[in-house]
Write a protein that holds these residues in place. Sequence first.
Motif, PDB file in Angstrom:
ATOM      1  N   GLU A   1      -3.054  -4.582   7.348  1.00  0.00           N
ATOM      2  CA  GLU A   1      -1.912  -3.640   7.230  1.00  0.00           C
ATOM      3  C   GLU A   1      -1.178  -4.729   6.836  1.00  0.00           C
ATOM      4  O   GLU A   1      -0.828  -5.844   6.739  1.00  0.00           O
ATOM      5  CB  GLU A   1      -2.197  -3.499   8.746  1.00  0.00           C
TER       6      GLU A   1
ATOM      7  N   LEU B   1       3.643   1.937   5.351  1.00  0.00           N
ATOM      8  CA  LEU B   1       2.477   1.265   6.157  1.00  0.00           C
ATOM      9  C   LEU B   1       1.040   1.794   5.022  1.00  0.00           C
ATOM     10  O   LEU B   1       0.830   3.203   5.100  1.00  0.00           O
ATOM     11  CB  LEU B   1       2.086   1.615   7.408  1.00  0.00           C
TER      12      LEU B   1
ATOM     13  N   GLY C   1       5.302  -2.925   7.890  1.00  0.00           N
ATOM     14  CA  GLY C   1       5.726  -2.656   8.548  1.00  0.00           C
ATOM     15  C   GLY C   1       7.459  -3.749   8.124  1.00  0.00           C
ATOM     16  O   GLY C   1       7.546  -4.017   7.366  1.00  0.00           O
TER      17      GLY C   1
END
Length: 118
Positions: A6, A20, A9
Motif C-alpha cells: 500500500e 491510496l 497515505g
Amino acid sequence: QVQLVESGGGLVQSGGSLRLSCAASGSISSIIVMGWFRQAPGPEREFVASVDGGSPKYDDSVKGRFSISLDNAKKSAYLQMNNLQPDDTGVYYCYMNFRSGAVTRNYWGQGTQVTVSS
C-alpha cells in the motif's frame, strides 16, 4: 508467496484529498475482489470500499467522496479520497480475495496511515 503493498497515505487538512494505491504481486491466478478497510484507534476494523468486475461498493460514510477502481492488468486497486474529514483518520488496510491455482484465498496489506486534521 503473495504481497500487497500500500502507498499514498499521509497527513492532510480537512477538505483535502489523498489517493491510496494497493499493488499485488506473487502467485495470483485471478483477482476476485480488492478493497479497503480502515481502523481508527480501537479494536474495530470497518469496511470502506470494494471492487470486483461489477459495481463498486461503499460504506455510507464515504459515498460521494471516495472512489475505488481496479486495474486487473497491474493487479492494483486505487482509492481516491476527496473532501476528507477528521473522522476518516485511521490506518487503511488493503485486502484481496483471489485465486491461486485451484485455491481461493484472502490476503491483507500492512496498512497505511491516513490522518486528517481539522
